[in-house]
Design a protein around this motif. Structure first.
Motif, PDB file in Angstrom:
ATOM      1  N   ALA A 122       0.807  -1.223   0.000  1.00  0.00           N
ATOM      2  CA  ALA A 122       0.000   0.000   0.000  1.00  0.00           C
ATOM      3  C   ALA A 122       0.831   1.260   0.000  1.00  0.00           C
ATOM      4  O   ALA A 122       0.396   2.311  -0.489  1.00  0.00           O
ATOM      5  CB  ALA A 122      -0.932   0.006   1.215  1.00  0.00           C
ATOM      6  N   ALA A 123       2.048   1.194   0.542  1.00  0.00           N
ATOM      7  CA  ALA A 123       2.899   2.371   0.642  1.00  0.00           C
ATOM      8  C   ALA A 123       3.809   2.559  -0.568  1.00  0.00           C
ATOM      9  O   ALA A 123       4.467   3.595  -0.686  1.00  0.00           O
ATOM     10  CB  ALA A 123       3.758   2.286   1.902  1.00  0.00           C
ATOM     11  N   PHE A 124       3.831   1.570  -1.470  1.00  0.00           N
ATOM     12  CA  PHE A 124       4.779   1.610  -2.580  1.00  0.00           C
ATOM     13  C   PHE A 124       4.139   1.575  -3.963  1.00  0.00           C
ATOM     14  O   PHE A 124       4.711   2.103  -4.920  1.00  0.00           O
ATOM     15  CB  PHE A 124       5.759   0.428  -2.470  1.00  0.00           C
ATOM     16  CG  PHE A 124       6.667   0.492  -1.283  1.00  0.00           C
ATOM     17  CD1 PHE A 124       7.863   1.191  -1.339  1.00  0.00           C
ATOM     18  CD2 PHE A 124       6.335  -0.149  -0.098  1.00  0.00           C
ATOM     19  CE1 PHE A 124       8.715   1.253  -0.245  1.00  0.00           C
ATOM     20  CE2 PHE A 124       7.180  -0.097   1.001  1.00  0.00           C
ATOM     21  CZ  PHE A 124       8.371   0.611   0.933  1.00  0.00           C
ATOM     22  N   LEU A 125       2.999   0.929  -4.107  1.00  0.00           N
ATOM     23  CA  LEU A 125       2.423   0.687  -5.425  1.00  0.00           C
ATOM     24  C   LEU A 125       1.430   1.789  -5.784  1.00  0.00           C
ATOM     25  O   LEU A 125       0.445   2.016  -5.076  1.00  0.00           O
ATOM     26  CB  LEU A 125       1.725  -0.681  -5.450  1.00  0.00           C
ATOM     27  CG  LEU A 125       1.221  -1.175  -6.809  1.00  0.00           C
ATOM     28  CD1 LEU A 125       2.377  -1.361  -7.786  1.00  0.00           C
ATOM     29  CD2 LEU A 125       0.459  -2.500  -6.639  1.00  0.00           C
ATOM     30  N   GLU A 126       1.698   2.476  -6.887  1.00  0.00           N
ATOM     31  CA  GLU A 126       0.809   3.541  -7.344  1.00  0.00           C
ATOM     32  C   GLU A 126      -0.365   2.955  -8.127  1.00  0.00           C
ATOM     33  O   GLU A 126      -0.277   1.846  -8.645  1.00  0.00           O
ATOM     34  CB  GLU A 126       1.594   4.521  -8.221  1.00  0.00           C
ATOM     35  CG  GLU A 126       2.769   5.204  -7.531  1.00  0.00           C
ATOM     36  CD  GLU A 126       2.352   6.135  -6.404  1.00  0.00           C
ATOM     37  OE1 GLU A 126       1.151   6.413  -6.236  1.00  0.00           O
ATOM     38  OE2 GLU A 126       3.251   6.584  -5.682  1.00  0.00           O
ATOM     39  N   PRO A 127      -1.504   3.675  -8.202  1.00  0.00           N
ATOM     40  CA  PRO A 127      -1.710   5.047  -7.728  1.00  0.00           C
ATOM     41  C   PRO A 127      -2.093   5.156  -6.251  1.00  0.00           C
ATOM     42  O   PRO A 127      -2.098   6.243  -5.688  1.00  0.00           O
ATOM     43  CB  PRO A 127      -2.852   5.536  -8.605  1.00  0.00           C
ATOM     44  CG  PRO A 127      -3.668   4.299  -8.864  1.00  0.00           C
ATOM     45  CD  PRO A 127      -2.665   3.183  -8.976  1.00  0.00           C
ATOM     46  N   GLY A 128      -2.385   4.018  -5.606  1.00  0.00           N
ATOM     47  CA  GLY A 128      -2.853   4.083  -4.227  1.00  0.00           C
ATOM     48  C   GLY A 128      -1.821   4.624  -3.260  1.00  0.00           C
ATOM     49  O   GLY A 128      -2.169   5.300  -2.283  1.00  0.00           O
ATOM     50  N   ALA A 129      -0.518   4.353  -3.519  1.00  0.00           N
ATOM     51  CA  ALA A 129       0.522   4.794  -2.588  1.00  0.00           C
ATOM     52  C   ALA A 129       0.546   6.305  -2.444  1.00  0.00           C
ATOM     53  O   ALA A 129       0.750   6.831  -1.338  1.00  0.00           O
ATOM     54  CB  ALA A 129       1.880   4.275  -3.041  1.00  0.00           C
ATOM     55  N   GLY A 130       0.340   7.012  -3.528  1.00  0.00           N
ATOM     56  CA  GLY A 130       0.300   8.477  -3.445  1.00  0.00           C
ATOM     57  C   GLY A 130      -0.851   8.961  -2.590  1.00  0.00           C
ATOM     58  O   GLY A 130      -0.721   9.950  -1.851  1.00  0.00           O
ATOM     59  N   LYS A 131      -1.977   8.271  -2.671  1.00  0.00           N
ATOM     60  CA  LYS A 131      -3.124   8.642  -1.847  1.00  0.00           C
ATOM     61  C   LYS A 131      -2.866   8.333  -0.372  1.00  0.00           C
ATOM     62  O   LYS A 131      -3.317   9.073   0.512  1.00  0.00           O
ATOM     63  CB  LYS A 131      -4.372   7.916  -2.347  1.00  0.00           C
ATOM     64  CG  LYS A 131      -4.790   8.336  -3.749  1.00  0.00           C
ATOM     65  CD  LYS A 131      -6.037   7.599  -4.203  1.00  0.00           C
ATOM     66  CE  LYS A 131      -6.451   8.029  -5.607  1.00  0.00           C
ATOM     67  NZ  LYS A 131      -7.657   7.313  -6.076  1.00  0.00           N
ATOM     68  N   VAL A 132      -2.139   7.239  -0.116  1.00  0.00           N
ATOM     69  CA  VAL A 132      -1.779   6.918   1.267  1.00  0.00           C
ATOM     70  C   VAL A 132      -0.891   8.012   1.844  1.00  0.00           C
ATOM     71  O   VAL A 132      -1.100   8.473   2.978  1.00  0.00           O
ATOM     72  CB  VAL A 132      -1.084   5.543   1.345  1.00  0.00           C
ATOM     73  CG1 VAL A 132      -0.479   5.320   2.731  1.00  0.00           C
ATOM     74  CG2 VAL A 132      -2.076   4.425   1.020  1.00  0.00           C
ATOM     75  N   ARG A 133       0.107   8.459   1.087  1.00  0.00           N
ATOM     76  CA  ARG A 133       0.982   9.533   1.582  1.00  0.00           C
ATOM     77  C   ARG A 133       0.196  10.815   1.828  1.00  0.00           C
ATOM     78  O   ARG A 133       0.419  11.503   2.835  1.00  0.00           O
ATOM     79  CB  ARG A 133       2.119   9.780   0.587  1.00  0.00           C
ATOM     80  CG  ARG A 133       3.129   8.646   0.506  1.00  0.00           C
ATOM     81  CD  ARG A 133       4.375   9.044  -0.256  1.00  0.00           C
ATOM     82  NE  ARG A 133       4.116   9.386  -1.646  1.00  0.00           N
ATOM     83  CZ  ARG A 133       4.059   8.509  -2.639  1.00  0.00           C
ATOM     84  NH1 ARG A 133       4.229   7.212  -2.385  1.00  0.00           N
ATOM     85  NH2 ARG A 133       3.843   8.903  -3.874  1.00  0.00           N
ATOM     86  N   ALA A 134      -0.731  11.131   0.941  1.00  0.00           N
ATOM     87  CA  ALA A 134      -1.553  12.333   1.139  1.00  0.00           C
ATOM     88  C   ALA A 134      -2.393  12.200   2.404  1.00  0.00           C
ATOM     89  O   ALA A 134      -2.566  13.172   3.159  1.00  0.00           O
ATOM     90  CB  ALA A 134      -2.442  12.559  -0.083  1.00  0.00           C
TER      91      ALA A 134
END
Length: 292
Positions: A122-134
């Motif tokens: 979840a912290a590495f694979l886009e596009p979801g990782a960018g949403k996790v960081r946000a």
């Protein structure tokens, strides 16, 4: 939910284990395992993930809700559920193949969590990782943020540099990082574990926990290091031990002043010890913890 509740965001999937004698399908995914572990420890826990409306998704949903996890409705989408296929040869070595598209819907997340946890794919694979960081940036200062990279080289590739950059970007946003010796060795090849922990702590987390398999674990805080000895149990297997440790660490954060590193480490180690003494990812209940 009480103000002790934990919000977890990350993947849930099906582990397809192919052995010479047959195939098993078991719900998995590190963040989902942590959520389930917390619920079994009596901690109210909500999970935002991404599963399909297929048979695999329904199996994952039953697995999590049966343990008491509140799986947010936005977690279910039309389509297939991710899988991680482990082909195990006669010697016990496994080769992993992942089939996962990671994205999340963050429009409706719960308010008031004491701890927010993420990690792994979840912290590495886009596009979801960018949403996790946000999401982490938005929640900074409103909850204790925790992160376990649970590195998956089968997804991240052979060059650790891009993954290391992502890892450090996430680590700079959170309060607590937990990683295994294997994670540290892959992300920072050739560097001593204590030096890796100090480097990560320099990015901003107030606590870095490093699990060292049979050597126990270490907890690093500014100016303070606590070493937790190995578990005095007969190890059956280590499946789920890292996720159990993470759930125990979060439980400790809810119950213990952050400065009490020895107590935090003892609770986390007790949870992992329970799991390694049993076959498969069997996670403890609160009554199973022995921390005296």
């Amino acid at each position: 939910m009480t103000n002790r509740f934990v919000f977890v965001v990350g993947e849930a999937l099906i582990d397809v284990i192919v052995r010479p004698g047959g195939t098993d399908e078991v719900p998995g995914g590190s963040p989902a395992n942590v959520a389930r572990g917390l619920a079994r420890l009596g901690v109210p826990t909500a999970l935002l993930t991404s599963i399909g409306d297929d048979d695999h998704g329904r199996l994952v949903l039953r697995h999590l809700t049966g343990a008491g996890v509140d799986v947010l409705p936005a977690s279910v989408h039309h389509g297939r559920t991710a899988t991680a296929t482990a082909t195990v040869d006669a010697s016990g070595d496994a080769r992993y193949v992942f089939d996962i598209d990671w994205d999340i819907e963050t429009a409706a997340i719960p308010d008031g969590a004491a701890v927010v946890h993420t990690g792994s794919i979840a912290a590495f694979l886009e596009p979801g990782a960018g949403k996790v960081r946000a999401l982490l940036r938005d929640l900074r200062g409103r909850a204790t943020l925790t992160f376990d990279p649970n590195v998956r080289p089968a997804i991240l590739g052979t060059d650790p540099a891009p993954a290391r950059a992502t890892f450090e970007a996430v680590a700079s946003l959170v309060d607590v990082v937990k990683l295994s010796a294997e994670d540290a060795g892959w992300l920072y090849p050739g560097r001593p574990l204590d030096a890796v922990a100090e480097h990560i702590a320099g990015a901003g987390p107030r606590l870095v926990a490093v699990t060292r398999a049979a050597a126990g674990s270490t907890l690093h805080a500014p100016g303070h290091v606590v070493r937790i000895g190995p578990a005095a149990v007969d190890v059956v297997d280590t499946v789920g031990a890292g996720d159990s440790y993470m759930a125990g660490l979060i439980l400790g954060l809810l119950e213990t002043p952050p400065a009490a590193l020895d107590r935090l480490g003892a609770v986390a180690a007790a949870a992992a010890s329970y799991t390694v003494s049993r076959r498969g990812a069997e996670l403890p209940r609160y009554r199973d913890l022995e921390t005296d």
